[in-house]
Every structure is written in structure tokens, then in C-alpha cells.
Design a protein around this motif. Structure first.
Motif, PDB file in Angstrom:
ATOM      1  N   LEU A   8     -50.302 -31.837  -3.450  1.00  0.00           N
ATOM      2  CA  LEU A   8     -50.826 -33.148  -3.084  1.00  0.00           C
ATOM      3  C   LEU A   8     -51.388 -33.146  -1.669  1.00  0.00           C
ATOM      4  N   ARG A   9     -50.673 -32.484  -0.783  1.00  0.00           N
ATOM      5  CA  ARG A   9     -51.113 -32.424   0.612  1.00  0.00           C
ATOM      6  C   ARG A   9     -52.448 -31.707   0.731  1.00  0.00           C
ATOM      7  N   SER A  10     -52.600 -30.587   0.003  1.00  0.00           N
ATOM      8  CA  SER A  10     -53.865 -29.860   0.021  1.00  0.00           C
ATOM      9  C   SER A  10     -54.995 -30.701  -0.556  1.00  0.00           C
ATOM     10  N   ALA A  11     -54.704 -31.400  -1.654  1.00  0.00           N
ATOM     11  CA  ALA A  11     -55.728 -32.241  -2.263  1.00  0.00           C
ATOM     12  C   ALA A  11     -56.127 -33.370  -1.324  1.00  0.00           C
ATOM     13  N   ALA A  12     -55.137 -33.971  -0.649  1.00  0.00           N
ATOM     14  CA  ALA A  12     -55.425 -35.082   0.263  1.00  0.00           C
ATOM     15  C   ALA A  12     -56.257 -34.642   1.454  1.00  0.00           C
ATOM     16  N   ALA A  13     -56.184 -33.351   1.798  1.00  0.00           N
ATOM     17  CA  ALA A  13     -56.955 -32.839   2.934  1.00  0.00           C
ATOM     18  C   ALA A  13     -58.387 -32.474   2.567  1.00  0.00           C
ATOM     19  N   LEU A  60     -61.327 -38.249  -3.638  1.00  0.00           N
ATOM     20  CA  LEU A  60     -60.151 -37.659  -4.282  1.00  0.00           C
ATOM     21  C   LEU A  60     -59.705 -38.547  -5.432  1.00  0.00           C
ATOM     22  N   LEU A  61     -59.432 -37.928  -6.577  1.00  0.00           N
ATOM     23  CA  LEU A  61     -58.793 -38.613  -7.690  1.00  0.00           C
ATOM     24  C   LEU A  61     -57.533 -37.859  -8.069  1.00  0.00           C
ATOM     25  N   VAL A  62     -56.406 -38.565  -8.103  1.00  0.00           N
ATOM     26  CA  VAL A  62     -55.132 -37.994  -8.535  1.00  0.00           C
ATOM     27  C   VAL A  62     -54.767 -38.663  -9.854  1.00  0.00           C
ATOM     28  N   TYR A  63     -54.680 -37.864 -10.909  1.00  0.00           N
ATOM     29  CA  TYR A  63     -54.313 -38.377 -12.229  1.00  0.00           C
ATOM     30  C   TYR A  63     -52.861 -37.990 -12.513  1.00  0.00           C
ATOM     31  N   LEU A  64     -52.049 -38.971 -12.879  1.00  0.00           N
ATOM     32  CA  LEU A  64     -50.629 -38.754 -13.141  1.00  0.00           C
ATOM     33  C   LEU A  64     -50.306 -39.229 -14.551  1.00  0.00           C
ATOM     34  N   ALA A  65     -49.777 -38.332 -15.372  1.00  0.00           N
ATOM     35  CA  ALA A  65     -49.358 -38.693 -16.720  1.00  0.00           C
ATOM     36  C   ALA A  65     -47.947 -38.170 -16.942  1.00  0.00           C
ATOM     37  N   ALA A 107     -47.289 -41.657  -1.766  1.00  0.00           N
ATOM     38  CA  ALA A 107     -47.847 -42.540  -0.741  1.00  0.00           C
ATOM     39  C   ALA A 107     -47.898 -41.848   0.616  1.00  0.00           C
ATOM     40  N   PHE A 108     -46.877 -41.058   0.926  1.00  0.00           N
ATOM     41  CA  PHE A 108     -46.811 -40.388   2.223  1.00  0.00           C
ATOM     42  C   PHE A 108     -47.951 -39.387   2.373  1.00  0.00           C
ATOM     43  N   GLU A 109     -48.215 -38.602   1.331  1.00  0.00           N
ATOM     44  CA  GLU A 109     -49.245 -37.568   1.440  1.00  0.00           C
ATOM     45  C   GLU A 109     -50.654 -38.156   1.461  1.00  0.00           C
ATOM     46  N   LEU A 110     -50.810 -39.364   0.956  1.00  0.00           N
ATOM     47  CA  LEU A 110     -52.133 -39.994   0.936  1.00  0.00           C
ATOM     48  C   LEU A 110     -52.355 -40.941   2.105  1.00  0.00           C
ATOM     49  N   ARG A 111     -51.385 -41.016   3.005  1.00  0.00           N
ATOM     50  CA  ARG A 111     -51.404 -42.062   4.031  1.00  0.00           C
ATOM     51  C   ARG A 111     -52.613 -41.997   4.941  1.00  0.00           C
ATOM     52  N   GLN A 112     -53.206 -40.801   5.135  1.00  0.00           N
ATOM     53  CA  GLN A 112     -54.356 -40.676   6.022  1.00  0.00           C
ATOM     54  C   GLN A 112     -55.690 -40.866   5.290  1.00  0.00           C
ATOM     55  N   ARG A 113     -55.627 -41.069   3.982  1.00  0.00           N
ATOM     56  CA  ARG A 113     -56.854 -41.221   3.218  1.00  0.00           C
ATOM     57  C   ARG A 113     -57.407 -42.640   3.332  1.00  0.00           C
ATOM     58  N   ARG A 114     -58.700 -42.786   3.029  1.00  0.00           N
ATOM     59  CA  ARG A 114     -59.326 -44.110   2.961  1.00  0.00           C
ATOM     60  C   ARG A 114     -59.293 -44.590   1.523  1.00  0.00           C
ATOM     61  N   GLN A 115     -59.011 -45.868   1.346  1.00  0.00           N
ATOM     62  CA  GLN A 115     -58.928 -46.414   0.002  1.00  0.00           C
ATOM     63  C   GLN A 115     -60.258 -46.344  -0.732  1.00  0.00           C
ATOM     64  N   GLY A 172     -52.054 -49.207   0.674  1.00  0.00           N
ATOM     65  CA  GLY A 172     -53.479 -49.349   0.976  1.00  0.00           C
ATOM     66  C   GLY A 172     -54.210 -48.042   1.153  1.00  0.00           C
ATOM     67  N   ALA A 173     -53.524 -46.889   0.886  1.00  0.00           N
ATOM     68  CA  ALA A 173     -54.161 -45.592   1.090  1.00  0.00           C
ATOM     69  C   ALA A 173     -55.041 -45.194  -0.087  1.00  0.00           C
ATOM     70  N   ALA A 174     -54.862 -45.809  -1.232  1.00  0.00           N
ATOM     71  CA  ALA A 174     -55.608 -45.410  -2.418  1.00  0.00           C
ATOM     72  C   ALA A 174     -55.800 -46.595  -3.341  1.00  0.00           C
ATOM     73  N   GLU A 175     -56.834 -46.517  -4.155  1.00  0.00           N
ATOM     74  CA  GLU A 175     -57.053 -47.482  -5.224  1.00  0.00           C
ATOM     75  C   GLU A 175     -56.160 -47.069  -6.387  1.00  0.00           C
TER      76      GLU A 175
END
Length: 388
Positions: free
Chosen positions: A75-80, A85-90, A125-133, A163-166
Motif C-alpha cells: 500500500l505504501r509503495s502504491a501510495a507513493a 491511484l485506485l485501490v480495489y478491496l474485495a 487510511a494511514f498509508e493514504l494520508r498524504q494523497r489528494r482525494q 479525506g485522503a481518498a474518494e
């Protein structure tokens, strides 16, 4: 699980798609199979998932990972990754019985080992905290066990990402093993994405997918948040309706028939606000006012429903001939709602506006126009009475 060598120094500038599906080994004989959803999403072109026309994005599939720390690093690598970025969780959403925290189940997770073998939701949420929504989306297709479902049913904000991601998708209560599992949403959404060829209308596609997927009626629907839009000038000519209008009207109607009035209102209001920014005097704007009127009527808000029908009628009057059947039907609907309003200042105000509409579009004969004038006169004389 191995990291396959993906690091920040090798990340592509075109963005990243992280697809994660986890099925606990203890649930292998169960009905839910999140890998079906992942396979459907994997068939959608990654650039379409991201809504970008830039360089080819990185695609990171994770199927049945076992180590939550390794997933966190991925997740950290993807967030960087530069770009969207799209994260799909199933999979499954569980609750740590000791700390009362939500976790995403992984392959080795059991009810007794949630704290050690599942991914804490707060890590996401923590790993995406620096991303823009505006360039980060978390798409969920999850089922929650009984403790987790009880917790999020009372506190849906627990799924917030600060608020870090949609956040978009569905969370449903776990079903019995003998029943069919919850994987329909992902397949339907993937099909809609592929056929539409446009990720920018995610809110509309999400609404259509939830209406078509046959979800559990109790499912929690995570509608995409509204992103800031760059205002565009309204064309001099009246813009035509967008192709998705009929689909949105269908989704709103299905939501109302299913008793999901709050969801129907959210769909109608989001559609209305977007159209107000681009074509407030368009035929599509008429449809949004009519959708809001129908929702208000179902909610028992008769004054609001009448006002919305009036707004639709005003636009139709500006665009159509006075004898047009669509215009007359819209005025008739406003008239019908006004006739059910109790006496008072609001009924008088609405009646005065309706009278002007009837004068411009009276319909066949003068009966309707006379009816408005007569009731309006009665309301002015006895404002506290409640004629029906």
C-alpha cells in the motif's frame, strides 16, 4: 507473500492500480469468493480504471496475501506512485473483539487471530494520508461478519479515510454459507466501466451497479464523494441531455421502489448539482428537478415536491411551445401537488406562481386556469383553513 521488487524508484508516472482480494482459508467452502470480483476488475483496462489518458499505469494484483505488514508495504509503495491511484478491496471485514477495530481479512485470518493476521482498516487510511482525494480512489466490495456489521451499521463513519481518498463501493452483512455470496457489484461495475469507456462518471456507474447487482437490502452503499469541478461556460444554445440521464432516472426509481429514499435523494441531488454547474436551463436540468420532486413526494414533503415541479415547468416553458404535452404534464403535476397543500403563506406563494404558469400554458379549455384562480382567491380570503 513476496513484494516482487516493486519500489518507489521503479514506479511509473502513469499512476497505479492495486487490486487486493483475500479469502480466509477457513472460508474456502463458503459462498463468497472475492477473487471473482478481482478477476472482473482486472479485465478492465487500467487506464480506464484510473480515468487517465497518460502513460501506462502500474498494476499490482494481490490475491490471498497472508502477511498484513507486507500488504501495508505494498500500500505504501502504491501510495507513493506519481499520478492517480485506485485501490480495489474485495473480501471480508472483521472486528477485533478486544480493541473493537475493523480489519480486512487475509488468507490466514480466523475469528481468533484477527489482530495478528488481518489488515487494520486504519492502516489503509494511514498509508493514504498524504494523497489528494481528487486523484485517489478506494473501491470496496466487502462483506462484514456479524460483529463488524453491528459496529459499522451504527457508526458508518468508521469506514472514512480522513479525506485522503474518494471511497466508493458496498459493504454487506455476511450471508449464510448456503446462500450465494456477494460478488455481483464488482462484476456489474466492471462491465459498466468497460462499456461506457469513461471512469469520470463513477458516481453514475456506482448508482447503476448498486441498482443492478441484486445486493442484500441491508447493504451499506458507499457513494463517491463530490469532487471539485472546474466550472464551464453554459453554451448559448440549450445543451442536450447526456446519455446517462435515463440510467440515473432508472436508478433513482429503483431506489425509491426499494424504500431507499435517502439513497434516492443522494443520487438526485448529486445529479442536480452537477447539471446546475453546466446547463441549468437544459432539458437534463428539467429531469433533475422532476427527480427531486418525485423523491420529495415519496418523503411526504409536498411543498418541496410542488416547488420542484414548478422549477421543472419554468424551464420547459422557456424551451417548449405552450401547447407541448410534456410542458402541460409538468404543470399538471405541479397543480396536483399544490392542491394538496394546506392553507397558508407558502400555498399562496406557490399558487401565484402556478397561476402565471397556467396563464402561459393553460392546456385544453380554461378549466384548469379557473381552478387555480378560484382556489387562490379562497386561500387569500381564509389563509388558515386547509381546503383539499
Amino acid at each position: 507473500m513476496q513484494s516482487n521488487g516493486v519500489g518507489a524508484d521503479r514506479l511509473r508516472p502513469g499512476g497505479c492500480v492495486l487490486l487486493l482480494a483475500a479469502l480466509p482459508r477457513s472460508s474456502r467452502k463458503g459462498a463468497m469468493d472475492p477473487r471473482t470480483g478481482l478477476d472482473a476488475m482486472a479485465r478492465v483496462p487500467p487506464a480506464l480504471l484510473l480515468g487517465t489518458d497518460g502513460p501506462a499505469p502500474e498494476v499490482l494484483p494481490l490475491v490471498d496475501p497472508v502477511d498484513p505488514v507486507a500488504v501495508q508495504h505494498r500500500l505504501r509503495s502504491a501510495a507513493a506512485t506519481p499520478g492517480p491511484l485506485l485501490v480495489y478491496l474485495a473480501g471480508g471485514l472483521l472486528l477485533d473483539s478486544r480493541r473493537r477495530q475493523l480489519h480486512l481479512a487475509l488468507a490466514d485470518t480466523t475469528a481468533d487471530t484477527v489482530r495478528y493476521t488481518a489488515l487494520p482498516w486504519e492502516w489503509l487510511a494511514f498509508e493514504l494520508r498524504q494523497r489528494r482525494q481528487d486523484d485517489t480512489t478506494v473501491l470496496c466490495d466487502l462483506v462484514a461478519d456479524a460483529p463488524a456489521w453491528q459496529r459499522i451499521s451504527g457508526e458508518p463513519d468508521l469506514l472514512g479515510l480522513g479525506g485522503a481518498a474518494e471511497l466508493c463501493g458496498v459493504v454487506a452483512p455476511a450471508v449464510k454459507r448456503a446462500q450465494r455470496g456477494h460478488t455481483g457489484y464488482s462484476g456489474v461495475l466492471a462491465g459498466l466501466l468497460s462499456t461506457s469507456g469513461n471512469r469520470r462518471g463513477l458516481a453514475e456507474l456506482h448508482a447503476m451497479a448498486t441498482a443492478q447487482a441484486g445486493l442484500d437490502p441491508r447493504a451499506l452503499l458507499l457513494a463517491p464523494t463530490r469532487r471539485p469541478a472546474v466550472p464551464r461556460p453554459v453554451p448559448a444554445r440549450v445543451p442536450a441531455m447526456r446519455s446517462g440521464s435515463g440510467d440515473l432516472r432508472t436508478a433513482i426509481g429503483l431506489a425509491l421502489r426499494a424504500g431507499r429514499r435517502s439513497w434516492a435523494r443522494a443520487l438526485a441531488e448529486d445529479w442536480h448539482q452537477r447539471v446546475q454547474r453546466t446547463g441549468p436551463q437544459s432539458l437534463e436540468a428539467v429531469l433533475t428537478w422532476e427527480a427531486l420532486a418525485q423523491v420529495a413526494f415519496e418523503e411526504g414533503l409536498l411543498q418541496q415536491a410542488a416547488d420542484n415541479w414548478m422549477a421543472a415547468a419554468r424551464i420547459r416553458l422557456a424551451l417548449l411551445p405552450a401547447a407541448d404535452p410534456l410542458l402541460l404534464t409538468t404543470v399538471d403535476n405541479a397543480h396536483h401537488l399544490w392542491g394538496r397543500l394546506p392553507a397558508g403563506a407558502e400555498a399562496i406563494r406557490t399558487g401565484e406562481e402556478l397561476l402565471r404558469l397556467r396563464q402561459a400554458a393553460p392546456g385544453s379549455g380554461n378549466g384548469r386556469l379557473r381552478a387555480v384562480a378560484q382556489r387562490l382567491e379562497l386561500l387569500r380570503a381564509t389563509p388558515e383553513s386547509e381546503p383539499r
